[in-house]
Design an enzyme around this catalytic site. Sequence first.
Site, PDB file in Angstrom:
ATOM      1  N   LYS A 116       0.810  -1.213   0.000  1.00  0.00           N
ATOM      2  CA  LYS A 116       0.000   0.000   0.000  1.00  0.00           C
ATOM      3  C   LYS A 116       0.846   1.267   0.000  1.00  0.00           C
ATOM      4  CE  LYS A 116      -3.758  -2.436   0.103  1.00  0.00           C
ATOM      5  NZ  LYS A 116      -3.170  -3.765  -0.019  1.00  0.00           N
ATOM      6  N   GLU A 200      -3.135   7.240   7.650  1.00  0.00           N
ATOM      7  CA  GLU A 200      -3.933   8.037   6.728  1.00  0.00           C
ATOM      8  C   GLU A 200      -4.909   8.894   7.516  1.00  0.00           C
ATOM      9  OE1 GLU A 200      -4.398   5.541   2.549  1.00  0.00           O
ATOM     10  OE2 GLU A 200      -6.077   5.673   3.929  1.00  0.00           O
ATOM     11  N   HIS A 235     -15.273  -3.266   8.004  1.00  0.00           N
ATOM     12  CA  HIS A 235     -14.521  -3.088   6.763  1.00  0.00           C
ATOM     13  C   HIS A 235     -14.726  -4.233   5.772  1.00  0.00           C
ATOM     14  CE1 HIS A 235     -12.602   0.219   8.846  1.00  0.00           C
ATOM     15  NE2 HIS A 235     -12.162  -0.597   9.777  1.00  0.00           N
ATOM     16  N   ARG A 292      -7.023  -8.517  -9.016  1.00  0.00           N
ATOM     17  CA  ARG A 292      -7.727  -9.797  -9.179  1.00  0.00           C
ATOM     18  C   ARG A 292      -9.183  -9.522  -9.522  1.00  0.00           C
ATOM     19  NH1 ARG A 292     -10.737  -9.420  -4.619  1.00  0.00           N
ATOM     20  NH2 ARG A 292      -9.750  -8.616  -2.737  1.00  0.00           N
TER      21      ARG A 292
END
Length: 504
Positions: A116, A200, A235, A292
């Site tokens: 990430k 973040e 999530h 994917r």
Amino acid sequence: MIKKVLVANRGEIAVRVMRSCREMGIKSVAIFSEADRTAKHVRYADEAYCVGPAPSTESYLNINKIIDVAITSKVDAIHPGYGFLSENAHFAEEVDKAGIIFIGPSIHAINTMGDKLTARQLMIDSNVPVVPGTKENIEDPNKLKETAAQIGYPIMLKASAGGGGKGMRLVREEKELTNAYEMAKSEARSAFGDDAVYIEKYIEGPHHIEFQIMADQHGNYVHLFERECSVQRRHQKVIEETPSPLMTPELRKKMGEQAIAAAKSVNYIGAGTVEFLVDNNLDFYFLEMNTRLQVEHPITERTTGVDLVKAQINVANGLPLDFKQEDLRQNGHAIECRIYAEDHKNNFMPCPGVVKNITEPMGLGIRTDGYVYEGYEIPFHYDPMISKLISWAPSRQEAIERMKRALYEYKITGVKTSIPFVSRIMEANDFIEGNYDTHFIEKHMDFLMTEEDDCSDYCEDIALFVAYLDYNEKLREAADKSNVATPNQSAWKEYSRRKNVIRY
């Protein structure tokens, strides 16, 4: 050309890939663990091979064994599905070394987008907007506090190698930071073997919107529009729909262009998904790229008419895409509900066990991608998702009503499922009005947990008992007509005798 494909997965996605292979005249090879010997994908495939014991680390994640099976069965290609090894660059590399085609992106793309922090920096360099945050792994606790204060609370701690909600912690105040940091690192280390964590800025009330992209080996890139994935629990996505109720034509154009820019930045090939967060001002930020096929890909297929698995195979064959961006249109509205074998009234605990009876919904605009059948024992070793229910209609309102009808028809006994829970979501006013974000389930949990009692645990017994009463009444009517005394028998004894041989 690809003539034989090994599907390195299980469950509904393995069956779904095999269906497209069969339509293309391609032979399919299944792999299975000892716990999945009687699974539907094993029965559907042209060939099937056991790759180890039930634990996924010894079977579906056993790279050497899977490659051995692929070589033994003489396949031309391997399709990884989603989950398991689908985003594992080492697996893709071993497939390539074996001289077998990997139906997916390049090793470079998997590695780059799988990290990430690397992906964030690449997006910054490509002028794709990202959520404000750090560009590196933070290991110094003092630097952690200093950086968090500079960004401003609330913040989100995220695993660099993460996905699926693992290694993520929301921190609203500094006093929560140290504990959340240690928990995020520990979970990341356990799930991904990498405890790198970054920060973040946390966006309040965001929408989670992703764009499906497809690219070939000839430099052609398209996006197949967006999917709204904001109905989530911890999530994890629960319901997806397309088009997004939030979207405007202008925003769709901007986000689609940025999704393609993200894919081009790594010379992407095949099917992929670029995920964004969108705030209340319709400002959007790159979240991650999944290299994917996504769980929710059927709703894109339903509204665009494109079979994404067939497109993946054609691209892997070296063929150019047979459609351009201007050829693609969104037709109608589609919704997907993920159906889990779980008990939502017991903290959503998985509910493995034997499926006694199953009636899948049918009718206009309904698609069910599942893998369980009557008598099948759902193992406890794997993800509890057992099917995906998709509705389509010309309008969003009709798609919701059609989904309500389909959920009413969907009957599974023997195990508890999430059908009552997602049915309740379809009844929530904010969902019906399209007025929701990623906090929808959290905000409406009381409403979602107050559905009418599900009778699935005892409706079979009720049906049998009522059938017996009807049977006994007919005996009496026959006796009255023939002037013969009604047999003297115990209703409960007869019910018990018949219970094991009659199904209504």
